[in-house]
Design a protein around this motif. Structure first.
Motif, PDB file in Angstrom:
ATOM      1  N   UNK A 130       0.848  -1.196   0.000  1.00  0.00           N
ATOM      2  CA  UNK A 130       0.000   0.000   0.000  1.00  0.00           C
ATOM      3  C   UNK A 130       0.888   1.252   0.000  1.00  0.00           C
ATOM      4  N   UNK A 131       1.926   1.240   0.818  1.00  0.00           N
ATOM      5  CA  UNK A 131       2.885   2.352   0.824  1.00  0.00           C
ATOM      6  C   UNK A 131       3.584   2.468  -0.531  1.00  0.00           C
ATOM      7  N   UNK A 132       3.883   1.327  -1.122  1.00  0.00           N
ATOM      8  CA  UNK A 132       4.517   1.285  -2.443  1.00  0.00           C
ATOM      9  C   UNK A 132       3.616   1.944  -3.490  1.00  0.00           C
ATOM     10  N   UNK A 137       2.115   6.463  -7.053  1.00  0.00           N
ATOM     11  CA  UNK A 137       1.155   7.475  -7.501  1.00  0.00           C
ATOM     12  C   UNK A 137       1.734   8.881  -7.348  1.00  0.00           C
ATOM     13  N   UNK A 138       2.492   9.106  -6.288  1.00  0.00           N
ATOM     14  CA  UNK A 138       3.115  10.413  -6.088  1.00  0.00           C
ATOM     15  C   UNK A 138       4.120  10.715  -7.192  1.00  0.00           C
ATOM     16  N   UNK A 139       4.860   9.680  -7.633  1.00  0.00           N
ATOM     17  CA  UNK A 139       5.821   9.877  -8.716  1.00  0.00           C
ATOM     18  C   UNK A 139       5.132  10.273 -10.017  1.00  0.00           C
ATOM     19  N   UNK A 140       3.879   9.856 -10.153  1.00  0.00           N
ATOM     20  CA  UNK A 140       3.101  10.220 -11.333  1.00  0.00           C
ATOM     21  C   UNK A 140       2.275  11.497 -11.104  1.00  0.00           C
ATOM     22  N   UNK A 141       2.482  12.154  -9.971  1.00  0.00           N
ATOM     23  CA  UNK A 141       1.807  13.419  -9.720  1.00  0.00           C
ATOM     24  C   UNK A 141       0.460  13.318  -9.045  1.00  0.00           C
ATOM     25  N   UNK A 142       0.125  12.123  -8.498  1.00  0.00           N
ATOM     26  CA  UNK A 142      -1.150  11.937  -7.786  1.00  0.00           C
ATOM     27  C   UNK A 142      -0.845  11.829  -6.285  1.00  0.00           C
ATOM     28  N   UNK A 143      -1.162  12.861  -5.543  1.00  0.00           N
ATOM     29  CA  UNK A 143      -0.790  12.912  -4.133  1.00  0.00           C
ATOM     30  C   UNK A 143      -1.952  12.489  -3.231  1.00  0.00           C
TER      31      UNK A 143
END
Length: 272
Positions: A130-132, A137-143
């Motif tokens: 889940x953390x992964x 998602x953050x690397x793709x701009x979804x925070x």
């Protein structure tokens, strides 16, 4: 319904022992190998990469990008991570009585907590993934946002569902060992019927009956819930009928599982 109300009390009384057994189970699963528990994370990551390569590169669907608001890899991981948890916990819970047969034979030991041990052990890996997903998602701009809190709800619901199923399977497998192999085959089919690797909303838009039949699979509810949290931004109460069905199915499975377990547990020691 008394045997259902006993479950939280059994866990409360044996929580220290359950957590200790779960930690030991997680550590010893890969004992003796050079990488140890790292293998618990390598295999799912490789599986995700293989599926991503096959469906995004090898058998690329030109309509997939139009149907999705995120890259296919993000869509895939949001669905396959809860499936990994379901698969790992169900397989482990099914074999819990066989694996801990030395504890089953002890009169003073509360064997009803053994499936819980396996579920918690699988939860350790699930938390990592889940953390992964969140980092990916953050690397793709979804925070992260408030919708992410639903992961606790869906993970908890899936754990209760697995517990109910495991009470049935771990009881039956003591007398019918072939059940383990049958469950492995069912899981291989189930990952395609959930669905996870393909987009049901796009493929079945003109086949509502088939889509509704697929929704009878309670794991599909959880998979959709993860995608609602990460991608679609829907709350679980926005799907009231499906949510009601899931919890009715889950508690029915839990009640039936405890009933089967209660009827068969007195014979475990004789067979094992």
């Amino acid at each position: 319904m008394n045997h259902l109300s006993n479950i939280p009390e059994e866990f409360r009384k044996n929580r220290k022992m359950v957590l200790k057994l779960a930690k030991n189970d997680f550590r010893t699963k890969f004992a003796g190998s050079y990488l140890g528990i790292i293998w618990a994370f390598i295999q799912p990551v490789v599986t995700v990469l293989v599926y991503w390569f096959v469906f995004e590169i090898g058998f690329r669907d030109p309509n997939a990008k139009e149907a999705l608001s995120v890259p296919f890899l993000l869509y895939l991981v949001a669905g396959i991570v809860p499936w990994f948890f379901f698969q790992d916990a169900l397989t482990g819970g099914t074999n819990s009585m066989l694996e801990y047969s030395y504890l089953v034979k002890k009169v003073v030991f509360k064997i009803s907590v053994l499936p819980v041990v396996k579920i918690i052990s699988a939860m350790f890996v699930h938390i990592f993934f889940v953390c992964f997903i969140i980092v990916m998602y953050m690397l793709y701009g979804h925070f992260p946002d408030l919708y992410y809190l639903q992961i606790f709800y869906y993970s908890g619901g899936l754990a209760i569902l697995i517990l109910g199923l495991c009470y049935v399977t771990c009881s039956v497998v003591v007398f019918f060992r072939d059940l383990s192999q049958m469950i492995n085959i069912a899981l291989q089919v189930g990952i395609w019927m959930t669905p996870i690797m393909w987009i049901a909303e796009d493929k079945l838009v003109n086949h509502r009956v088939i889509w509704n039949i697929l929704k009878l699979n309670p794991v599909y509810y959880v998979v959709t819930g993860y995608r609602d949290a990460f991608i679609n931004k829907h709350w679980f109460w926005e799907r009231p009928l499906w949510t009601l069905y899931f919890w009715c199915f889950t508690f029915a499975a839990l009640w039936f599982g405890r009933w089967v377990f209660g009827r068969l547990r007195v014979h475990f020691a004789d067979v094992l």
